[in-house]
Design a protein around this motif. Structure first.
Motif, PDB file in Angstrom:
ATOM      1  N   SER A 115       0.823  -1.216   0.000  1.00  0.00           N
ATOM      2  CA  SER A 115       0.000   0.000   0.000  1.00  0.00           C
ATOM      3  C   SER A 115       0.855   1.264   0.000  1.00  0.00           C
ATOM      4  O   SER A 115       0.327   2.368  -0.006  1.00  0.00           O
ATOM      5  CB  SER A 115      -0.927   0.003   1.221  1.00  0.00           C
ATOM      6  N   GLY A 116       2.182   1.117   0.032  1.00  0.00           N
ATOM      7  CA  GLY A 116       3.072   2.273   0.041  1.00  0.00           C
ATOM      8  C   GLY A 116       3.349   2.793   1.435  1.00  0.00           C
ATOM      9  O   GLY A 116       4.022   3.793   1.609  1.00  0.00           O
ATOM     10  N   GLU A 117       2.833   2.096   2.448  1.00  0.00           N
ATOM     11  CA  GLU A 117       3.074   2.509   3.824  1.00  0.00           C
ATOM     12  C   GLU A 117       4.279   1.755   4.375  1.00  0.00           C
ATOM     13  O   GLU A 117       4.807   0.852   3.740  1.00  0.00           O
ATOM     14  CB  GLU A 117       1.831   2.250   4.677  1.00  0.00           C
ATOM     15  N   VAL A 118       4.719   2.135   5.564  1.00  0.00           N
ATOM     16  CA  VAL A 118       5.828   1.455   6.234  1.00  0.00           C
ATOM     17  C   VAL A 118       5.294   0.763   7.473  1.00  0.00           C
ATOM     18  O   VAL A 118       4.232   1.104   7.981  1.00  0.00           O
ATOM     19  CB  VAL A 118       6.965   2.433   6.594  1.00  0.00           C
ATOM     20  N   ARG A 119       6.032  -0.209   7.966  1.00  0.00           N
ATOM     21  CA  ARG A 119       5.587  -0.987   9.115  1.00  0.00           C
ATOM     22  C   ARG A 119       6.366  -0.549  10.360  1.00  0.00           C
ATOM     23  O   ARG A 119       7.587  -0.456  10.336  1.00  0.00           O
ATOM     24  CB  ARG A 119       5.816  -2.470   8.856  1.00  0.00           C
ATOM     25  N   CYS A 120       5.644  -0.305  11.446  1.00  0.00           N
ATOM     26  CA  CYS A 120       6.251   0.028  12.725  1.00  0.00           C
ATOM     27  C   CYS A 120       6.973  -1.210  13.250  1.00  0.00           C
ATOM     28  O   CYS A 120       6.399  -2.298  13.280  1.00  0.00           O
ATOM     29  CB  CYS A 120       5.176   0.484  13.714  1.00  0.00           C
ATOM     30  N   ASP A 121       8.222  -1.067  13.665  1.00  0.00           N
ATOM     31  CA  ASP A 121       8.993  -2.195  14.172  1.00  0.00           C
ATOM     32  C   ASP A 121       8.534  -2.635  15.562  1.00  0.00           C
ATOM     33  O   ASP A 121       8.939  -3.689  16.034  1.00  0.00           O
ATOM     34  CB  ASP A 121      10.477  -1.837  14.235  1.00  0.00           C
ATOM     35  N   PHE A 122       7.699  -1.849  16.226  1.00  0.00           N
ATOM     36  CA  PHE A 122       7.259  -2.180  17.577  1.00  0.00           C
ATOM     37  C   PHE A 122       5.879  -2.834  17.598  1.00  0.00           C
ATOM     38  O   PHE A 122       5.696  -3.869  18.215  1.00  0.00           O
ATOM     39  CB  PHE A 122       7.288  -0.935  18.462  1.00  0.00           C
ATOM     40  N   CYS A 123       4.901  -2.255  16.927  1.00  0.00           N
ATOM     41  CA  CYS A 123       3.549  -2.814  16.959  1.00  0.00           C
ATOM     42  C   CYS A 123       3.192  -3.561  15.678  1.00  0.00           C
ATOM     43  O   CYS A 123       2.233  -4.307  15.644  1.00  0.00           O
ATOM     44  CB  CYS A 123       2.512  -1.715  17.222  1.00  0.00           C
ATOM     45  N   GLY A 124       3.963  -3.335  14.603  1.00  0.00           N
ATOM     46  CA  GLY A 124       3.716  -4.039  13.352  1.00  0.00           C
ATOM     47  C   GLY A 124       2.659  -3.415  12.464  1.00  0.00           C
ATOM     48  O   GLY A 124       2.402  -3.909  11.375  1.00  0.00           O
ATOM     49  N   HIS A 125       2.039  -2.326  12.920  1.00  0.00           N
ATOM     50  CA  HIS A 125       1.012  -1.685  12.096  1.00  0.00           C
ATOM     51  C   HIS A 125       1.630  -0.981  10.891  1.00  0.00           C
ATOM     52  O   HIS A 125       2.747  -0.472  10.961  1.00  0.00           O
ATOM     53  CB  HIS A 125       0.226  -0.659  12.919  1.00  0.00           C
ATOM     54  N   GLU A 126       0.884  -0.957   9.801  1.00  0.00           N
ATOM     55  CA  GLU A 126       1.303  -0.224   8.609  1.00  0.00           C
ATOM     56  C   GLU A 126       0.863   1.225   8.780  1.00  0.00           C
ATOM     57  O   GLU A 126      -0.297   1.496   9.088  1.00  0.00           O
ATOM     58  CB  GLU A 126       0.673  -0.825   7.361  1.00  0.00           C
ATOM     59  N   VAL A 127       1.792   2.147   8.622  1.00  0.00           N
ATOM     60  CA  VAL A 127       1.525   3.575   8.829  1.00  0.00           C
ATOM     61  C   VAL A 127       2.170   4.384   7.711  1.00  0.00           C
ATOM     62  O   VAL A 127       2.985   3.873   6.949  1.00  0.00           O
ATOM     63  CB  VAL A 127       2.065   4.043  10.201  1.00  0.00           C
ATOM     64  N   THR A 128       1.803   5.654   7.617  1.00  0.00           N
ATOM     65  CA  THR A 128       2.361   6.501   6.560  1.00  0.00           C
ATOM     66  C   THR A 128       3.760   7.002   6.886  1.00  0.00           C
ATOM     67  O   THR A 128       4.517   7.337   5.985  1.00  0.00           O
ATOM     68  CB  THR A 128       1.447   7.706   6.285  1.00  0.00           C
ATOM     69  N   SER A 129       4.106   7.044   8.189  1.00  0.00           N
ATOM     70  CA  SER A 129       5.454   7.476   8.545  1.00  0.00           C
ATOM     71  C   SER A 129       5.874   6.870   9.875  1.00  0.00           C
ATOM     72  O   SER A 129       5.040   6.519  10.704  1.00  0.00           O
ATOM     73  CB  SER A 129       5.532   9.003   8.628  1.00  0.00           C
ATOM     74  N   VAL A 130       7.174   6.718  10.043  1.00  0.00           N
ATOM     75  CA  VAL A 130       7.762   6.222  11.282  1.00  0.00           C
ATOM     76  C   VAL A 130       8.868   7.183  11.686  1.00  0.00           C
ATOM     77  O   VAL A 130       9.315   8.008  10.881  1.00  0.00           O
ATOM     78  CB  VAL A 130       8.335   4.795  11.123  1.00  0.00           C
ATOM     79  N   SER A 131       9.311   7.089  12.939  1.00  0.00           N
ATOM     80  CA  SER A 131      10.389   7.967  13.400  1.00  0.00           C
ATOM     81  C   SER A 131      11.355   7.185  14.264  1.00  0.00           C
ATOM     82  O   SER A 131      11.086   6.070  14.688  1.00  0.00           O
ATOM     83  CB  SER A 131       9.814   9.145  14.181  1.00  0.00           C
ATOM     84  N   ARG A 132      12.484   7.818  14.506  1.00  0.00           N
ATOM     85  CA  ARG A 132      13.520   7.230  15.337  1.00  0.00           C
ATOM     86  C   ARG A 132      14.208   8.362  16.080  1.00  0.00           C
ATOM     87  O   ARG A 132      14.724   9.290  15.462  1.00  0.00           O
ATOM     88  CB  ARG A 132      14.521   6.481  14.473  1.00  0.00           C
ATOM     89  N   ILE A 133      14.222   8.304  17.401  1.00  0.00           N
ATOM     90  CA  ILE A 133      14.937   9.307  18.188  1.00  0.00           C
ATOM     91  C   ILE A 133      16.347   8.783  18.400  1.00  0.00           C
ATOM     92  O   ILE A 133      16.536   7.694  18.942  1.00  0.00           O
ATOM     93  CB  ILE A 133      14.233   9.571  19.522  1.00  0.00           C
ATOM     94  N   ALA A 134      17.336   9.535  17.948  1.00  0.00           N
ATOM     95  CA  ALA A 134      18.718   9.090  18.048  1.00  0.00           C
ATOM     96  C   ALA A 134      19.540   9.962  18.988  1.00  0.00           C
ATOM     97  O   ALA A 134      20.528   9.501  19.541  1.00  0.00           O
ATOM     98  CB  ALA A 134      19.358   9.077  16.666  1.00  0.00           C
ATOM     99  N   LEU A 135      19.146  11.205  19.178  1.00  0.00           N
ATOM    100  CA  LEU A 135      19.877  12.123  20.051  1.00  0.00           C
ATOM    101  C   LEU A 135      18.905  12.930  20.896  1.00  0.00           C
ATOM    102  O   LEU A 135      17.922  13.446  20.393  1.00  0.00           O
ATOM    103  CB  LEU A 135      20.717  13.117  19.235  1.00  0.00           C
ATOM    104  N   ASP A 136      19.186  13.006  22.183  1.00  0.00           N
ATOM    105  CA  ASP A 136      18.416  13.861  23.086  1.00  0.00           C
ATOM    106  C   ASP A 136      19.181  13.953  24.388  1.00  0.00           C
ATOM    107  O   ASP A 136      19.148  13.029  25.203  1.00  0.00           O
ATOM    108  CB  ASP A 136      17.016  13.305  23.321  1.00  0.00           C
ATOM    109  N   GLY A 137      19.898  15.040  24.585  1.00  0.00           N
ATOM    110  CA  GLY A 137      20.703  15.195  25.799  1.00  0.00           C
ATOM    111  C   GLY A 137      21.734  14.083  25.903  1.00  0.00           C
ATOM    112  O   GLY A 137      22.536  13.882  25.012  1.00  0.00           O
ATOM    113  N   GLU A 138      21.702  13.339  26.991  1.00  0.00           N
ATOM    114  CA  GLU A 138      22.638  12.234  27.216  1.00  0.00           C
ATOM    115  C   GLU A 138      22.297  10.995  26.382  1.00  0.00           C
ATOM    116  O   GLU A 138      23.107  10.093  26.261  1.00  0.00           O
ATOM    117  CB  GLU A 138      22.640  11.852  28.697  1.00  0.00           C
ATOM    118  N   TYR A 139      21.092  10.951  25.822  1.00  0.00           N
ATOM    119  CA  TYR A 139      20.644   9.814  25.016  1.00  0.00           C
ATOM    120  C   TYR A 139      21.290   9.922  23.645  1.00  0.00           C
ATOM    121  O   TYR A 139      21.062  10.873  22.909  1.00  0.00           O
ATOM    122  CB  TYR A 139      19.115   9.844  24.908  1.00  0.00           C
TER     123      TYR A 139
END
Length: 64
Positions: A10-34
């Motif tokens: 369908s042109g969507e991407v799959r969430c690696d956590f819940c498996g649902h197909e969605v239009t966009s996903v994100s990844r937090i890579a930097l935040d303060g000490e994280y």
């Protein structure tokens, strides 16, 4: 390769956590000490609800 690296039929991407197909996903890579750019780990992408849940857990706001 993460499942979210591939689009679904369908042109969507799959969430690696819940498996649902969605239009966009994100990844937090930097935040303060994280920092997840140089730290070895499995790269996973989250839909908005999963990203919010992970962020609350990371900040200690969700004790589940």
């Amino acid at each position: 390769m993460s499942e979210s690296d591939e689009t679904t039929e369908s042109g969507e991407v799959r969430c690696d956590f819940c498996g649902h197909e969605v239009t966009s996903v994100s990844r937090i890579a930097l935040d303060g000490e994280y920092e997840r750019l140089r730290t070895p780990h499995e790269v996973r992408y989250a839909c908005a609800p999963c990203s919010e849940k992970k962020e609350r857990q990371r900040l200690g706001l969700d004790h589940r």
